[in-house]
Scaffold this motif. Sequence first.
Motif, short mmCIF file in Angstrom:
data_model
loop_
_atom_site.label_atom_id
_atom_site.label_comp_id
_atom_site.label_asym_id
_atom_site.label_seq_id
_atom_site.Cartn_x
_atom_site.Cartn_y
_atom_site.Cartn_z
N GLU A 31 0.82 -1.21 0.00
CA GLU A 31 0.00 0.00 0.00
C GLU A 31 0.86 1.26 0.00
O GLU A 31 0.42 2.32 -0.44
N VAL A 32 2.10 1.14 0.49
CA VAL A 32 3.02 2.29 0.47
C VAL A 32 3.59 2.43 -0.95
O VAL A 32 3.63 3.53 -1.51
N GLN A 33 3.99 1.32 -1.55
CA GLN A 33 4.48 1.38 -2.94
C GLN A 33 3.42 2.02 -3.85
O GLN A 33 3.74 2.79 -4.75
N ILE A 39 9.34 4.18 -7.51
CA ILE A 39 9.70 2.98 -6.75
C ILE A 39 10.99 2.48 -7.39
O ILE A 39 11.12 2.51 -8.62
N GLY A 40 11.94 2.02 -6.58
CA GLY A 40 13.17 1.56 -7.22
C GLY A 40 14.11 0.86 -6.27
O GLY A 40 13.81 0.64 -5.10
N LEU A 45 16.98 5.03 -6.69
CA LEU A 45 16.44 6.03 -5.76
C LEU A 45 17.46 7.12 -5.46
O LEU A 45 17.11 8.29 -5.33
N SER A 46 18.75 6.73 -5.38
CA SER A 46 19.80 7.75 -5.16
C SER A 46 19.83 8.71 -6.34
O SER A 46 19.86 9.93 -6.18
N ARG A 47 19.80 8.14 -7.54
CA ARG A 47 19.83 8.98 -8.75
C ARG A 47 18.60 9.89 -8.79
O ARG A 47 18.71 11.08 -9.05
N THR A 48 17.43 9.32 -8.54
CA THR A 48 16.19 10.10 -8.60
C THR A 48 16.24 11.23 -7.57
O THR A 48 15.91 12.37 -7.89
N ALA A 49 16.66 10.90 -6.35
CA ALA A 49 16.71 11.92 -5.29
C ALA A 49 17.59 13.09 -5.71
O ALA A 49 17.29 14.25 -5.42
N SER A 50 18.69 12.79 -6.41
CA SER A 50 19.60 13.88 -6.78
C SER A 50 19.07 14.70 -7.95
O SER A 50 19.45 15.85 -8.13
N SER A 240 15.79 -4.05 -8.77
CA SER A 240 15.25 -3.53 -10.04
C SER A 240 15.78 -4.33 -11.22
O SER A 240 15.10 -4.46 -12.25
N GLY A 241 16.99 -4.89 -11.06
CA GLY A 241 17.52 -5.80 -12.09
C GLY A 241 16.59 -7.01 -12.23
O GLY A 241 16.37 -7.51 -13.34
N MET A 242 16.05 -7.47 -11.12
CA MET A 242 15.12 -8.61 -11.17
C MET A 242 13.85 -8.24 -11.93
O MET A 242 13.31 -9.04 -12.69
N LEU A 243 13.39 -7.01 -11.73
CA LEU A 243 12.19 -6.56 -12.44
C LEU A 243 12.43 -6.52 -13.94
O LEU A 243 11.60 -6.97 -14.73
N ARG A 244 13.59 -6.01 -14.31
CA ARG A 244 13.91 -5.94 -15.75
C ARG A 244 14.06 -7.35 -16.32
O ARG A 244 13.56 -7.65 -17.40
N PHE A 245 14.73 -8.21 -15.56
CA PHE A 245 14.96 -9.58 -16.03
C PHE A 245 13.63 -10.31 -16.22
O PHE A 245 13.41 -10.98 -17.25
N ALA A 246 12.72 -10.19 -15.25
CA ALA A 246 11.44 -10.90 -15.32
C ALA A 246 10.65 -10.44 -16.54
O ALA A 246 9.99 -11.24 -17.22
N LYS A 247 10.72 -9.14 -16.81
CA LYS A 247 9.97 -8.59 -17.94
C LYS A 247 10.51 -9.11 -19.27
O LYS A 247 9.77 -9.50 -20.15
N SER A 248 11.84 -9.14 -19.39
CA SER A 248 12.42 -9.49 -20.70
C SER A 248 12.57 -11.00 -20.91
O SER A 248 12.73 -11.46 -22.03
N SER A 249 12.51 -11.78 -19.83
CA SER A 249 12.74 -13.22 -19.97
C SER A 249 11.54 -13.92 -20.61
O SER A 249 10.39 -13.53 -20.39
N SER A 250 11.84 -14.99 -21.35
CA SER A 250 10.73 -15.75 -21.95
C SER A 250 10.19 -16.79 -20.96
O SER A 250 9.19 -17.45 -21.24
N ALA A 251 10.84 -16.93 -19.80
CA ALA A 251 10.37 -17.91 -18.82
C ALA A 251 9.01 -17.48 -18.25
O ALA A 251 8.68 -16.29 -18.22
N ALA A 252 8.25 -18.48 -17.78
CA ALA A 252 6.92 -18.18 -17.25
C ALA A 252 6.91 -18.15 -15.73
O ALA A 252 6.04 -17.56 -15.11
#
Length: 326
Positions: A31-33, A39-40, A45-50, A240-252
């Motif tokens: 609910e906070v996200q 979200i990152g 988040l460091s980059r965004t904050a700056s 966030s690397g996991m999020l990118r990986f899950a999106k691009s992977s063909s695995a289910a």
Amino acid sequence: MTDLSILQEKILRLKEERGAIILSHNYQREEVQDIADFIGDSLELSRTASELKCDIIVFCGVNFMAESASILSPEKTVLLPELGANCPMADMITVSGPRNAMTNFPGYKYTGGYKFPVGFTLRDIKERYPGAPVVAYVNTTADVKAESDVCCTSANGVRVVESLASDKVICIPDRNLAAWIAKNTNKEIIAWDGFCHVHDRVTRDDVIVAKREYPDAVLVAHPECRLEVLDMADHVTSTSGMLRFAKSSSAASFIIGTEIGLLHRLRKENPSKNFYPLRKDMLCPSMKKTTLQSVLRALETMTNVVKVPEDIRIPAKKSLDRMLSV
Ligand code: 13P
Ligand code: SF4
């Protein structure tokens, strides 16, 4: 309307009035996200904050993250809704005082001894290895960053170490991230002996059990896990690397070796794929301290301001800037 959605509406209204931006780490409560502008992972988040153009940042995460935001953007007011949201691993190294050597985390079985006595400090290890640069994982306090040469996150640790001229590098405070970096570079890595109790609890046996239960799933693991776990993973990366990986992977299907808060975003962004926790008790109590109530309270009262004193902020910023430029 539910109590949660009433609170969410109040926060979103007040946030607009105040001109505040809400940042949330990937491990925060669902609910906070859901009320966050960004979200990152720690690096994003460091980059965004700056880069943000705003006066107020509400940082939904743990205190070293809010400190980093304040270090990078001292002109902004950084609010940490729960001041007690600390990272136990960050407290496992100090510049000069006694460190947190806690091993009694619920559900965590401590294995492997500390390499250094409880009274051993960052200054002590620097003295023991003169000339070796110190790479501080962002999961450290501001004064530890100030006393280090460069920061790194789980997303860029190997790259940061590779960018240094020295063949010998001190990596603090996570022994597992240090072991992962050592495996992926030719440099000699002097590792501090801290750990994240959420990730360090996972063993090889847990991987065997999870793989037996979900034989078709791909295993992704965070570098804060032990090397024995990382060696069995199909992919090792930051949250966030996991999020990118899950999106691009063909695995289910995927077995996720990190804090269970990440499952919310993984499932939301990939509704047709399946995500299973590597262990159901990979839960960080510090990351779950922040609630909608505490976010609303921080915005209403403008309290829980995180501000790093200038004599620490300036050298700490150097370490963060050096990382951001790699
Ligand atoms: P990342 O989101 O940067 O991978 O970090 C994980 C973590 O443990 C932060 O406390
Ligand atoms: Fe610290 Fe681990 Fe919690 Fe991250 S998950 S904040 S490293 S204790």
